[in-house]
Design a protein around this motif. Structure first.
Motif, PDB file in Angstrom:
ATOM      1  N   SER A   1       2.387   3.640 -13.966  1.00  0.00           N
ATOM      2  CA  SER A   1       2.498   2.295 -13.614  1.00  0.00           C
ATOM      3  C   SER A   1       2.767   0.731 -13.780  1.00  0.00           C
ATOM      4  O   SER A   1       1.996   1.078 -14.597  1.00  0.00           O
ATOM      5  CB  SER A   1       1.149   2.665 -12.471  1.00  0.00           C
ATOM      6  OG  SER A   1       0.436   1.421 -12.060  1.00  0.00           O
ATOM      7  N   THR A   2       3.420   0.017 -13.693  1.00  0.00           N
ATOM      8  CA  THR A   2       3.615  -1.482 -14.120  1.00  0.00           C
ATOM      9  C   THR A   2       2.275  -1.828 -13.731  1.00  0.00           C
ATOM     10  O   THR A   2       1.994  -2.525 -15.183  1.00  0.00           O
ATOM     11  CB  THR A   2       4.597  -2.473 -13.504  1.00  0.00           C
ATOM     12  OG1 THR A   2       4.328  -2.957 -11.980  1.00  0.00           O
ATOM     13  CG2 THR A   2       5.569  -1.580 -13.485  1.00  0.00           C
ATOM     14  N   ASN A   3       1.026  -2.203 -12.522  1.00  0.00           N
ATOM     15  CA  ASN A   3      -0.449  -2.754 -12.927  1.00  0.00           C
ATOM     16  C   ASN A   3      -1.243  -2.325 -14.179  1.00  0.00           C
ATOM     17  O   ASN A   3      -1.627  -2.509 -14.673  1.00  0.00           O
ATOM     18  CB  ASN A   3      -0.716  -2.804 -11.236  1.00  0.00           C
ATOM     19  CG  ASN A   3      -0.381  -3.665 -10.440  1.00  0.00           C
ATOM     20  OD1 ASN A   3       0.713  -4.506 -10.916  1.00  0.00           O
ATOM     21  ND2 ASN A   3      -1.399  -3.786  -9.859  1.00  0.00           N
TER      22      ASN A   3
ATOM     23  N   GLN B   1       8.570   3.869 -11.125  1.00  0.00           N
ATOM     24  CA  GLN B   1       7.233   4.584 -11.453  1.00  0.00           C
ATOM     25  C   GLN B   1       6.732   5.966 -10.846  1.00  0.00           C
ATOM     26  O   GLN B   1       6.951   6.333  -9.606  1.00  0.00           O
ATOM     27  CB  GLN B   1       5.595   3.428 -10.579  1.00  0.00           C
ATOM     28  CG  GLN B   1       6.459   1.877 -11.046  1.00  0.00           C
ATOM     29  CD  GLN B   1       5.659   0.972 -10.351  1.00  0.00           C
ATOM     30  OE1 GLN B   1       4.761   0.428 -10.997  1.00  0.00           O
ATOM     31  NE2 GLN B   1       4.845   1.658  -9.213  1.00  0.00           N
TER      32      GLN B   1
ATOM     33  N   GLY C   1       2.552   5.163  -9.089  1.00  0.00           N
ATOM     34  CA  GLY C   1       3.103   4.063  -7.896  1.00  0.00           C
ATOM     35  C   GLY C   1       1.656   3.384  -7.393  1.00  0.00           C
ATOM     36  O   GLY C   1       1.315   4.462  -6.982  1.00  0.00           O
ATOM     37  N   ARG C   2       0.591   2.194  -7.409  1.00  0.00           N
ATOM     38  CA  ARG C   2      -0.533   2.137  -6.357  1.00  0.00           C
ATOM     39  C   ARG C   2       0.001   1.023  -6.066  1.00  0.00           C
ATOM     40  O   ARG C   2       0.794   0.743  -5.333  1.00  0.00           O
ATOM     41  CB  ARG C   2      -1.424   2.049  -7.291  1.00  0.00           C
ATOM     42  CG  ARG C   2      -1.584   3.146  -9.067  1.00  0.00           C
ATOM     43  CD  ARG C   2      -3.027   3.138  -9.453  1.00  0.00           C
ATOM     44  NE  ARG C   2      -3.922   2.250  -9.132  1.00  0.00           N
ATOM     45  CZ  ARG C   2      -4.553   0.904  -9.181  1.00  0.00           C
ATOM     46  NH1 ARG C   2      -4.477   1.077 -10.620  1.00  0.00           N
ATOM     47  NH2 ARG C   2      -5.665   1.213  -8.824  1.00  0.00           N
ATOM     48  N   GLY C   3      -0.791   1.769  -4.454  1.00  0.00           N
ATOM     49  CA  GLY C   3      -0.881   0.385  -3.705  1.00  0.00           C
ATOM     50  C   GLY C   3      -1.593   0.406  -3.330  1.00  0.00           C
ATOM     51  O   GLY C   3      -3.218   0.633  -3.926  1.00  0.00           O
ATOM     52  N   ARG C   4      -2.043  -0.684  -1.759  1.00  0.00           N
ATOM     53  CA  ARG C   4      -3.728  -0.825  -1.393  1.00  0.00           C
ATOM     54  C   ARG C   4      -4.020  -0.186  -1.137  1.00  0.00           C
ATOM     55  O   ARG C   4      -3.925   1.167  -0.293  1.00  0.00           O
ATOM     56  CB  ARG C   4      -3.713  -2.013  -0.473  1.00  0.00           C
ATOM     57  CG  ARG C   4      -2.778  -3.210  -1.003  1.00  0.00           C
ATOM     58  CD  ARG C   4      -3.050  -4.407   0.136  1.00  0.00           C
ATOM     59  NE  ARG C   4      -4.472  -5.023   0.297  1.00  0.00           N
ATOM     60  CZ  ARG C   4      -4.924  -4.910   1.559  1.00  0.00           C
ATOM     61  NH1 ARG C   4      -4.138  -4.273   2.829  1.00  0.00           N
ATOM     62  NH2 ARG C   4      -6.022  -6.053   2.208  1.00  0.00           N
TER      63      ARG C   4
ATOM     64  N   TRP D   1       2.544   4.511  -4.388  1.00  0.00           N
ATOM     65  CA  TRP D   1       3.471   3.027  -3.999  1.00  0.00           C
ATOM     66  C   TRP D   1       5.268   3.731  -4.442  1.00  0.00           C
ATOM     67  O   TRP D   1       4.994   4.285  -5.578  1.00  0.00           O
ATOM     68  CB  TRP D   1       3.602   2.220  -4.515  1.00  0.00           C
ATOM     69  CG  TRP D   1       4.758   1.605  -4.107  1.00  0.00           C
ATOM     70  CD1 TRP D   1       5.687   0.951  -4.747  1.00  0.00           C
ATOM     71  CD2 TRP D   1       5.141   0.192  -2.410  1.00  0.00           C
ATOM     72  NE1 TRP D   1       6.603   0.376  -4.325  1.00  0.00           N
ATOM     73  CE2 TRP D   1       6.100   0.039  -2.993  1.00  0.00           C
ATOM     74  CE3 TRP D   1       3.706   0.000  -1.631  1.00  0.00           C
ATOM     75  CZ2 TRP D   1       6.377  -1.177  -2.360  1.00  0.00           C
ATOM     76  CZ3 TRP D   1       4.532  -1.048  -0.791  1.00  0.00           C
ATOM     77  CH2 TRP D   1       5.582  -1.404  -1.152  1.00  0.00           C
TER      78      TRP D   1
ATOM     79  N   LYS E   1       8.554  -3.306   6.366  1.00  0.00           N
ATOM     80  CA  LYS E   1       7.776  -3.479   5.606  1.00  0.00           C
ATOM     81  C   LYS E   1       8.411  -3.501   4.387  1.00  0.00           C
ATOM     82  O   LYS E   1       8.974  -2.202   4.027  1.00  0.00           O
ATOM     83  CB  LYS E   1       6.321  -3.062   5.199  1.00  0.00           C
ATOM     84  CG  LYS E   1       5.725  -3.321   3.811  1.00  0.00           C
ATOM     85  CD  LYS E   1       4.384  -2.823   3.681  1.00  0.00           C
ATOM     86  CE  LYS E   1       3.417  -3.001   2.451  1.00  0.00           C
ATOM     87  NZ  LYS E   1       2.188  -2.743   2.549  1.00  0.00           N
TER      88      LYS E   1
ATOM     89  N   GLY F   1       5.629  -5.270  -0.814  1.00  0.00           N
ATOM     90  CA  GLY F   1       3.892  -5.382  -0.636  1.00  0.00           C
ATOM     91  C   GLY F   1       3.501  -5.333  -2.076  1.00  0.00           C
ATOM     92  O   GLY F   1       3.911  -5.602  -3.242  1.00  0.00           O
TER      93      GLY F   1
ATOM     94  N   ILE G   1       3.584  -6.192  -7.213  1.00  0.00           N
ATOM     95  CA  ILE G   1       4.659  -6.374  -6.205  1.00  0.00           C
ATOM     96  C   ILE G   1       6.249  -4.761  -6.570  1.00  0.00           C
ATOM     97  O   ILE G   1       6.452  -5.032  -7.079  1.00  0.00           O
ATOM     98  CB  ILE G   1       5.415  -8.050  -6.074  1.00  0.00           C
ATOM     99  CG1 ILE G   1       4.244  -8.980  -5.800  1.00  0.00           C
ATOM    100  CG2 ILE G   1       6.210  -8.073  -5.085  1.00  0.00           C
ATOM    101  CD1 ILE G   1       4.331  -9.891  -7.376  1.00  0.00           C
TER     102      ILE G   1
HETATM  103  C1  BTN Z   1       0.616  -2.551  -1.001  1.00  0.00           C
HETATM  104  O1  BTN Z   1       1.318  -2.526  -0.125  1.00  0.00           O
HETATM  105  O2  BTN Z   1       0.103  -0.801  -0.288  1.00  0.00           O
HETATM  106  C2  BTN Z   1       0.725  -2.337  -2.284  1.00  0.00           C
HETATM  107  C3  BTN Z   1       2.308  -2.721  -2.623  1.00  0.00           C
HETATM  108  C4  BTN Z   1       2.238  -2.709  -4.663  1.00  0.00           C
HETATM  109  C5  BTN Z   1       3.296  -1.681  -5.109  1.00  0.00           C
HETATM  110  C6  BTN Z   1       3.252  -2.718  -6.348  1.00  0.00           C
HETATM  111  S1  BTN Z   1       5.066  -1.518  -7.107  1.00  0.00           S
HETATM  112  C7  BTN Z   1       4.506  -2.423  -9.064  1.00  0.00           C
HETATM  113  C8  BTN Z   1       3.010  -2.409  -8.893  1.00  0.00           C
HETATM  114  N1  BTN Z   1       3.041  -1.244  -9.465  1.00  0.00           N
HETATM  115  C9  BTN Z   1       1.994  -0.545  -8.909  1.00  0.00           C
HETATM  116  O3  BTN Z   1       1.188   0.534  -9.554  1.00  0.00           O
HETATM  117  N2  BTN Z   1       1.588  -1.346  -7.955  1.00  0.00           N
HETATM  118  C10 BTN Z   1       3.060  -2.531  -7.483  1.00  0.00           C
END
Ligand code: BTN
Length: 326
Positions: A89-91, A112, A115-118, A123, A182, A185, A204
């Motif tokens: 995940s970039t975050n 990713q 990848g993580r969302g809210r 994600w 959407k 995010g 993002i």
């Molecule tokens: C959402 O709408 O739930 C937020 C989504 C965010 C996704 C981005 S992709 C790049 C960055 N790295 C992650 O793991 N999540 C965010």
């Protein structure tokens, strides 16, 4: 060194000899040759002709600093880009490097694995079809102001879309919607003490070329990409550069410059929620309400069924369109 060789090739319209490059960079011709091969493996098409040298024919569709740089006019956002082909995940990466990295550092990956969302969601995005980016920020502000940064990111995204002739709307505070789908995010995370921010990571995800059938079954009805919703296949490098330019402008001038009114004005102009009946889903309750306004502080002002008004702070609740479409 690879970056420097690429830079030299990009600056020249003709062949550049291996000798010239090795003199400029003060390294052996073998080292040059090895790096040229590595660039070719990354997808750069480089012509090599004996006694003439090397010529760059074309560049791959990747989001490295060297590729984004021609579109960047920022002073510090995105001036240090860590670029990955694949990552969890970039975050997560941005948080790991936060302490040792400078303000405005950006992490980008083509893919990713986690990848993580809210709200603990994941994600997912097929490789190379999105912008997956995290911006590391180290502002000297009170932690209570941080949640508003998400709105700055959303405003920068809709402004970037507008620049490409595309109308994107903001579903306060962190989603970008086109045609009720959407397409992007934002996930903002921070590390802070009681009255001091250590760092913020703003992640993002923008779906650029993802096809409808490529989204997981459970979100297909509400997820889209710029291509699927507008038919436009926009240049990822240009989009990324322009987004970082807008982000720095709005973040620096209006957010850090204490002129949040402009962010709120655009958030209202581009809001998909103003005046709408919505469902507020907070941690332990769900209720219906009408969205009245976005306040000067960037909060959502809603009116409940019993006529009482309430301000919703970003991060506290999740707001859904009544028909479940967003
Ligand atoms: C959402 O709408 O739930 C937020 C989504 C965010 C996704 C981005 S992709 C790049 C960055 N790295 C992650 O793991 N999540 C965010």
């Amino acid at each position: 060194m690879k970056d420097k060789i690429l830079h030299i090739l990009k600056e020249s319209t003709d062949y550049v000899s291996g000798e010239k490059i090795s003199n400029l960079l003060n390294v052996s011709r073998t080292a040059i040759w090895k790096n040229i091969n590595s660039l070719k493996e990354e997808g750069y098409k480089i012509d090599s002709v004996s006694r003439k040298g090397y010529k760059l024919i074309n560049s791959p569709d990747i989001l490295s600093y060297e590729e984004i740089k021609p579109y960047l006019n920022t002073t510090y956002i995105g001036r240090n880009i860590l670029y990955f082909n694949t990552i969890d995940s970039t975050n997560k990466k941005a948080k790991n490097i936060a302490e040792s990295s400078s303000d405005g550092t950006v992490v980008i990956s083509e893919e990713q694995k986690a990848g993580r969302g809210r709200l603990g969601r994941n994600w997912s995005s097929p490789k190379g079809k999105s912008l997956l980016i995290s911006i590391l920020l180290k502002p000297n502000i009170d932690p209570s102001k941080v949640s508003n940064i998400t709105l700055v990111g959303a405003v920068a995204l809709v402004k970037t879309l507008e620049n490409f002739g595309i109308e994107g709307l903001i579903k306060w505070p962190n989603d970008i919607i086109i045609n009720d789908k959407k397409i992007a995010g934002i996930l903002t995370e921070m590390s802070a003490e009681i009255n001091q921010v250590n760092y913020i990571v703003m992640g993002i995800g923008v779906n650029l070329y993802v096809k409808s059938e490529e989204f997981p079954d459970d979100i297909r009805h509400k997820a889209g990409s710029i291509l699927s919703e507008t038919g436009k296949s926009i240049d990822r490098k240009e989009f990324t550069g322009k987004f970082l330019n807008y982000f720095e402008k709005y973040y620096q001038e209006y957010f850090l410059g204490n002129n949040f009114k402009e962010i709120v004005r655009i958030s209202k102009e581009k809001s998909i929620l103003l005046g709408k009946e919505v469902r507020i889903i907070s941690r332990d309750t769900t209720y219906e309400a009408k969205v009245l306004d976005i306040t000067e502080e960037g909060h959502l002002l809603i009116e409940k069924k019993d006529g009482t008004k309430e301000e919703i702070y970003s991060g506290e609740v999740s707001v859904r369109g009544k028909n479940g479409y967003i």
